[in-house]
Each structure stands twice: as structure tokens, then as C-alpha cells.
Enzyme design. Structure first.
Site, PDB file in Angstrom:
ATOM      1  N   CYS A 172      -4.215  -1.363  -2.027  1.00 40.90           N
ATOM      2  CA  CYS A 172      -4.382   0.086  -2.171  1.00 40.90           C
ATOM      3  C   CYS A 172      -5.352   0.283  -3.326  1.00 40.90           C
ATOM      4  CB  CYS A 172      -3.023   0.714  -2.499  1.00 40.90           C
ATOM      5  SG  CYS A 172      -3.093   2.460  -2.925  1.00 40.90           S
ATOM      6  N   ASN A 173      -6.423   1.018  -3.070  1.00 48.35           N
ATOM      7  CA  ASN A 173      -7.405   1.230  -4.139  1.00 48.35           C
ATOM      8  C   ASN A 173      -6.818   2.007  -5.292  1.00 48.35           C
ATOM      9  OD1 ASN A 173     -10.537   0.609  -3.465  1.00 48.35           O
ATOM     10  ND2 ASN A 173      -9.330   0.840  -1.606  1.00 48.35           N
ATOM     11  N   THR A 174      -6.023   3.014  -4.973  1.00 51.92           N
ATOM     12  CA  THR A 174      -5.472   3.855  -6.039  1.00 51.92           C
ATOM     13  C   THR A 174      -4.572   3.029  -6.946  1.00 51.92           C
ATOM     14  OG1 THR A 174      -5.550   5.714  -4.509  1.00 51.92           O
ATOM     15  CG2 THR A 174      -4.214   6.000  -6.481  1.00 51.92           C
TER      16      THR A 174
ATOM     17  N   GLU B 155      -4.478   9.245   9.452  1.00 51.68           N
ATOM     18  CA  GLU B 155      -3.037   9.225   9.753  1.00 51.68           C
ATOM     19  C   GLU B 155      -2.688  10.084  10.963  1.00 51.68           C
ATOM     20  OE1 GLU B 155      -0.425   9.233   6.489  1.00 51.68           O
ATOM     21  OE2 GLU B 155      -1.440   7.449   5.735  1.00 51.68           O
TER      22      GLU B 155
ATOM     23  N   CYS C  70     -11.194   3.217  -0.358  1.00 53.05           N
ATOM     24  CA  CYS C  70      -9.854   3.665   0.034  1.00 53.05           C
ATOM     25  C   CYS C  70      -9.518   2.883   1.299  1.00 53.05           C
ATOM     26  CB  CYS C  70      -9.862   5.165   0.322  1.00 53.05           C
ATOM     27  SG  CYS C  70      -8.321   5.744   1.035  1.00 53.05           S
ATOM     28  N   THR C  71      -8.312   2.369   1.328  1.00 49.31           N
ATOM     29  CA  THR C  71      -7.976   1.434   2.407  1.00 49.31           C
ATOM     30  C   THR C  71      -7.941   2.064   3.802  1.00 49.31           C
ATOM     31  OG1 THR C  71      -5.683   1.780   1.761  1.00 49.31           O
ATOM     32  CG2 THR C  71      -6.753  -0.224   0.994  1.00 49.31           C
ATOM     33  N   HIS C  72      -7.836   3.378   3.857  1.00 51.55           N
ATOM     34  CA  HIS C  72      -7.840   4.038   5.169  1.00 51.55           C
ATOM     35  C   HIS C  72      -9.234   4.074   5.800  1.00 51.55           C
ATOM     36  CE1 HIS C  72      -3.961   5.552   3.939  1.00 51.55           C
ATOM     37  NE2 HIS C  72      -3.798   6.203   5.077  1.00 51.55           N
TER      38      HIS C  72
ATOM     39  N   ASP D 144       0.870  -1.179   0.000  1.00 50.00           N
ATOM     40  CA  ASP D 144       0.000   0.000   0.000  1.00 50.00           C
ATOM     41  C   ASP D 144       0.905   1.226   0.000  1.00 50.00           C
ATOM     42  OD1 ASP D 144      -2.369   1.608   0.312  1.00 50.00           O
ATOM     43  OD2 ASP D 144      -1.835   1.871   2.403  1.00 50.00           O
ATOM     44  N   SER D 145       0.285   2.386  -0.200  1.00 49.47           N
ATOM     45  CA  SER D 145       1.044   3.634  -0.133  1.00 49.47           C
ATOM     46  C   SER D 145       1.528   3.913   1.296  1.00 49.47           C
ATOM     47  CB  SER D 145       0.167   4.786  -0.630  1.00 49.47           C
ATOM     48  OG  SER D 145      -1.020   4.827   0.133  1.00 49.47           O
TER      49      SER D 145
ATOM     50  N   GLY E 223      -3.055   8.949  -3.881  1.00 48.87           N
ATOM     51  CA  GLY E 223      -4.365   9.360  -4.408  1.00 48.87           C
ATOM     52  C   GLY E 223      -4.381  10.657  -5.177  1.00 48.87           C
TER      53      GLY E 223
HETATM   54  N1  DGL Z   1      -4.150   3.636   0.232  1.00 47.74           N
HETATM   55  C1  DGL Z   1      -4.724   4.624  -0.629  1.00 47.74           C
HETATM   56  C2  DGL Z   1      -5.960   4.059  -1.324  1.00 47.74           C
HETATM   57  O1  DGL Z   1      -6.520   3.053  -0.918  1.00 47.74           O
HETATM   58  C3  DGL Z   1      -5.113   5.874   0.126  1.00 47.74           C
HETATM   59  C4  DGL Z   1      -4.000   6.768   0.545  1.00 47.74           C
HETATM   60  C5  DGL Z   1      -3.265   7.428  -0.576  1.00 47.74           C
HETATM   61  O2  DGL Z   1      -3.780   8.356  -1.217  1.00 47.74           O
HETATM   62  O3  DGL Z   1      -2.141   7.023  -0.788  1.00 47.74           O
HETATM   63  O4  DGL Z   1      -6.385   4.621  -2.291  1.00 47.74           O
END
Ligand code: DGL
Length: 271
Positions: free
Chosen positions: A73-75, A152, A184-186, A10-11, A43
Site C-alpha cells: 500500500c503506497n499510503t 472498487e 497507488c496500488t489500485h 493493503d487497505s 489515503g
Molecule cells: N492502497 C492505497 C494506496 O496504495 C489506496 C487506497 C486507500 O486509500 O486506502 O495508497
């Protein structure tokens, strides 16, 4: 059967919500997690940049001898998954397709909301998958970038998060959505706040559940499931980051059902 680990990336910390579900569903597996703390957020970045980052991470994970990759990570799943699948000879699963399937199975009205980063919303990828499952579905997307920073910052049950959620959810007020994808994973980390703001009539979808199921199917298909009985302890999980290992460890220990002794920092640009 394979004792090799599964690579998850993930990011940053968000993918831990996915790792949590993977561990829950596949507790016999070993995991190597990479959080790109130095280069998050993804993102707001371009497709080319996120794809380049994702390639480097998969190259790194290969050096850890992973047997499969979860793009947690969705992005990155939205913009880089196709390239990764083409380029690497490994079973790969992202979170978008499972999330879309889960939402299509959940909705009654056929009207679905999607919240995520700007890159995920503008990629249009959730619409594409949803159309495959049910052509009558109508998707209403809303980018919610501030949620990432709030998580975060540790603002989980916090009046600021409640207020931001109220404003973001106003985008769905005059719609008929009955299902909302946390794209979004957060976001699952503030699920209760999002649920309150969206209203109890809306079912929240966390793509991580279906992803874990999808991974189990993928490993079964490739005959890669680990059926040895390994105890759940620290050595079964390795954590790597591109920056801020202490911050990562602090947040990780809030969200995982185990305690992480540390994360190792590596120079991801070298891969
Ligand atoms: N992990 C990212 C997602 O799921 C969100 C955080 C980011 O923008 O890096 O899209």
C-alpha cells in the site's frame, strides 16, 4: 531456505496488484494477504491512524508465522514503514522506494509525474527518495482519490473513468514529464485508461515490479527464499480481511491469475 509464508497487506483490494507481481516473480512462495476492507481508504487518513492500523496488521501477520512483510500500500509505505521497520524484527519492504527507483531509471527528461492518494502525495516521500537517486529530478504530484472508488466499483473500461482520468491528467499538460508513477496500488487496474489520458509519450511506472525484485533480493540476503517446488494452488495463498469477504473475493478473482475460494474475516482491532 524457509517455507514460511510472506505477509502482504493493503487497505483493501489494491495490494492484489502487488501480490500478482510477487507471485509472478516468486512463484515458489506461500503468501498471507490481509486487506483492511473495514477501514479503507487509508489515503484520506492521518499518519497516526495509518501507522496504528499498520502495526495491528503486522501483529496479526506475525501470528501467521510470516518470514517477511510486504507493505503493498503506497499510503502505508509512505507514512508507516519507518515505524514498522523499527518496531518489528522482520525483513520489511514497502512499495515507495522501489517505485522511486524505477521512475529514476526510466526518466530521460528528469521530469516525473506522480499520482496517488492525498496522504501519499502530501507526505513528500517520493521526492525524498528520488532526490537520493537523482538530485536533478523534478516531481509533479497529483492526488487522484476518485480512481480508488472507480476501481472498487469495477469501472475499469468505463467512460466515467476515462473522463475522470482526462481531468486528472490535465495537471501534467503543460509539463515536460516523460514518466508517471502509479503511486497507488489500485491504479494499475486502470493502467490502459491512465495511459490513454496521459499520452503515449509518457511511460507509466508500476512500483510493484521493482518491489517484487526488491523482495527477492531481501529474501536472498536473509537466506529466506523457498526453493522447494510447490505447485501454485489455493493452499499456498491465504486471504484475510477485516470486513466484506465476499466483495473481496469477487474483486480478487478479477485480478489474480488464480481463483480464490474465500477470505476469512478477522477482528483486526484486537491485535
Ligand atoms: N492502497 C492505497 C494506496 O496504495 C489506496 C487506497 C486507500 O486509500 O486506502 O495508497
Amino acid at each position: 531456505m524457509s517455507r514460511r509464508p510472506i505477509g502482504v497487506f493493503d487497505s483493501g483490494v489494491g495490494g492484489l496488484t502487488v501480490l500478482k507481481e510477487l507471485i509472478r516473480r516468486l512463484p515458489n512462495e506461500r503468501y498471507v494477504y490481509f486487506g483492511d476492507m473495514a477501514r479503507a481508504p487509508y489515503g484520506t487518513k492521518s499518519r497516526e491512524t495509518v501507522t496504528r492500523f499498520s502495526r495491528q496488521i503486522v501483529r496479526f501477520l506475525r501470528t501467521r508465522d510470516v518470514k517477511a512483510i510486504v507493505v503493498a500500500c503506497n499510503t502505508a509505505s509512505a507514512v508507516a514503514l519507518d515505524d514498522i521497520e523499527k518496531e518489528f524484527d522482520l525483513p520489511v519492504i514497502g512499495v515507495v522506494k522501489p517505485g522511486a527507483k524505477s521512475a529514476a531509471d526510466t526518466t530521460q527528461t528528469g521530469h516525473i509525474g506522480l499520482i496517488g492518494t492525498e496522504a501519499t502525495i502530501s507526505s513528500g516521500i517520493y521526492e525524498n527518495y528520488l532526490q537520493d537517486y537523482r538530485p536533478d529530478i523534478r516531481l509533479i504530484g497529483k492526488a487522484c482519490p476518485l480512481f480508488v472508488s472507480l476501481v472498487e466499483e469495477g469501472c475499469i473500461e468505463d467512460p466515467v473513468t476515462t473522463e475522470i482520468a482526462r481531468r486528472y491528467m490535465a495537471a501534467f499538460r503543460d509539463t515536460d514529464i516523460d514518466t508517471l508513477i502509479m503511486g497507488c496500488t489500485h491504479f494499475p487496474m486502470i493502467e490502459d485508461t491512465i495511459q490513454r489520458a496521459a499520452g503515449e509519450h509518457v511511460r507509466l511506472v508500476n512500483p510493484a515490479y521493482e518491489t517484487a525484485k526488491g523482495l527477492q533480493e531481501l529474501l536472498t540476503e536473509y537466506d529466506l527464499l523457498n526453493d522447494e517446488d510447490i505447485p501454485v494452488h489455493e493452499e499456498a495463498y491465504k486471504f484475510y480481511v477485516s470486513d466484506a469477504p465476499d466483495r473481496f473475493r469477487r474483486i480478487a478473482n478479477l485480478f489474480l491469475p488464480l481463483s480464490i475460494a474465500g477470505a476469512k474475516q478477522i477482528a483486526i482491532e484486537e491485535y
